[in-house]
Design a protein around this motif. Sequence first.
Motif, PDB file in Angstrom:
ATOM      1  N   PRO A 236     -48.406 -30.643  22.016  1.00  0.00           N
ATOM      2  CA  PRO A 236     -47.259 -30.116  22.955  1.00  0.00           C
ATOM      3  C   PRO A 236     -45.916 -30.152  22.072  1.00  0.00           C
ATOM      4  O   PRO A 236     -45.025 -29.231  22.492  1.00  0.00           O
ATOM      5  N   TRP A 237     -45.653 -30.667  21.067  1.00  0.00           N
ATOM      6  CA  TRP A 237     -44.527 -30.318  20.281  1.00  0.00           C
ATOM      7  C   TRP A 237     -44.463 -28.905  19.645  1.00  0.00           C
ATOM      8  O   TRP A 237     -43.647 -28.374  19.880  1.00  0.00           O
ATOM      9  N   PRO A 238     -45.404 -28.433  18.881  1.00  0.00           N
ATOM     10  CA  PRO A 238     -45.325 -26.960  18.332  1.00  0.00           C
ATOM     11  C   PRO A 238     -45.577 -26.117  19.424  1.00  0.00           C
ATOM     12  O   PRO A 238     -45.093 -25.066  19.132  1.00  0.00           O
ATOM     13  N   LEU A 239     -46.186 -26.374  20.511  1.00  0.00           N
ATOM     14  CA  LEU A 239     -46.270 -25.422  21.469  1.00  0.00           C
ATOM     15  C   LEU A 239     -45.055 -25.279  22.333  1.00  0.00           C
ATOM     16  O   LEU A 239     -44.783 -24.541  23.150  1.00  0.00           O
ATOM     17  N   GLY A 240     -43.897 -26.142  22.078  1.00  0.00           N
ATOM     18  CA  GLY A 240     -42.798 -26.206  22.744  1.00  0.00           C
ATOM     19  C   GLY A 240     -42.670 -26.695  23.943  1.00  0.00           C
ATOM     20  O   GLY A 240     -41.639 -26.530  24.841  1.00  0.00           O
ATOM     21  N   LEU A 241     -43.637 -27.710  24.392  1.00  0.00           N
ATOM     22  CA  LEU A 241     -43.882 -28.462  25.427  1.00  0.00           C
ATOM     23  C   LEU A 241     -43.043 -29.624  25.522  1.00  0.00           C
ATOM     24  O   LEU A 241     -43.136 -30.561  26.710  1.00  0.00           O
ATOM     25  N   SER A 242     -42.613 -30.116  24.330  1.00  0.00           N
ATOM     26  CA  SER A 242     -41.551 -31.476  24.132  1.00  0.00           C
ATOM     27  C   SER A 242     -40.999 -31.221  23.088  1.00  0.00           C
ATOM     28  O   SER A 242     -40.805 -30.031  22.410  1.00  0.00           O
ATOM     29  N   GLY A 243     -39.984 -32.257  22.908  1.00  0.00           N
ATOM     30  CA  GLY A 243     -39.072 -32.194  22.007  1.00  0.00           C
ATOM     31  C   GLY A 243     -39.220 -32.974  20.736  1.00  0.00           C
ATOM     32  O   GLY A 243     -40.423 -33.429  20.584  1.00  0.00           O
ATOM     33  N   PRO A 244     -38.413 -33.080  19.807  1.00  0.00           N
ATOM     34  CA  PRO A 244     -38.522 -33.770  18.466  1.00  0.00           C
ATOM     35  C   PRO A 244     -38.879 -35.214  18.613  1.00  0.00           C
ATOM     36  O   PRO A 244     -39.606 -35.741  17.953  1.00  0.00           O
ATOM     37  N   LEU A 245     -38.216 -35.917  19.797  1.00  0.00           N
ATOM     38  CA  LEU A 245     -38.639 -37.569  19.895  1.00  0.00           C
ATOM     39  C   LEU A 245     -39.883 -37.578  20.030  1.00  0.00           C
ATOM     40  O   LEU A 245     -40.561 -38.455  19.481  1.00  0.00           O
TER      41      LEU A 245
END
Length: 304
Positions: A236-245
């Motif tokens: 989800p992070w590299p796909l832009g579905l979540s943030g850095p936290l």
Amino acid sequence: MTVATPLLPPADWRDFLALTKPRVMTLVVFTGLCGMLAAPPVNGHFIHPVLGFTAILCIALGAGAAGALNQWYEADLDAKMRRTQKRPLPAGRMERESALHFGVGLAAFSVILMYFAVNFAAAAILTLSILFYVLVYTVWLKRRTPQNIVIGGAAGAFPPLIGWAAATGQVALLPLLLFALVFLWTPPHFWALALFVKTDYANAGVPMLPVVAGERVTRRQIGLYTIPMALAAVLPWPLGLSGPLYGGVASVTTLVFAALALVVATRTTTADDAMKPEKRLFSYSILYLFVVFGALVVDRWMFA
């Protein structure tokens, strides 16, 4: 001359609660709630708190119904396993028919309430999850194949999808990744448990992987399934579905999971009868899902 079968006394409310497998339900409800809270607003509005509470109640009732029907069908197996012998049915505190009626009634009520109070999509996925757990996992797979946990793991992976669908009326990529995460998490989680209770499964005739294929194969499979699970957790992070936290929490906690799984996967001796590495992995795997899903909700609310 016929001998009358003695009637059991009326079951206590705590026995009906035990049928729902409340400890398992806790994780199911939590992942469903996180799926709902991580969902985006629809037309600028989040799900109404009353409808949200109703949806989570339906998820809980549906999970409880599946647990009750599972215990109804597996009463004979539970009687042969030390860790399940004290459940209401094998312990003789309840008639099997009572468990069946309770499970069916609870399942029907949860689906009907979800449909009329929330939406069709959530009700449909809830129905699928109950049927999958009862018919596919419990009835079809559990006694027939060591792949029971692999395929049956889908049943426990539906709650994030249900929560998201309750909030939005549809399914998207992020809840599908959450589904994949729980689905791929299930084999390492349950096989770690199966390694230190395999005698129970063997006595009951359940073809769990350690019983059928041995410990070495089971350990290798734990390691192998951890790899795609880790990818599903971090994606989800590299796909832009979540943030850095979320990205940071998911990366660190998944790394710990992988380290524990590696210890179990590469272990060649079980001189330690307590099987501590397996128990550590099993215990941590439960905490892992709580932390990862919780981090996703916080992240979505902070960075959305």
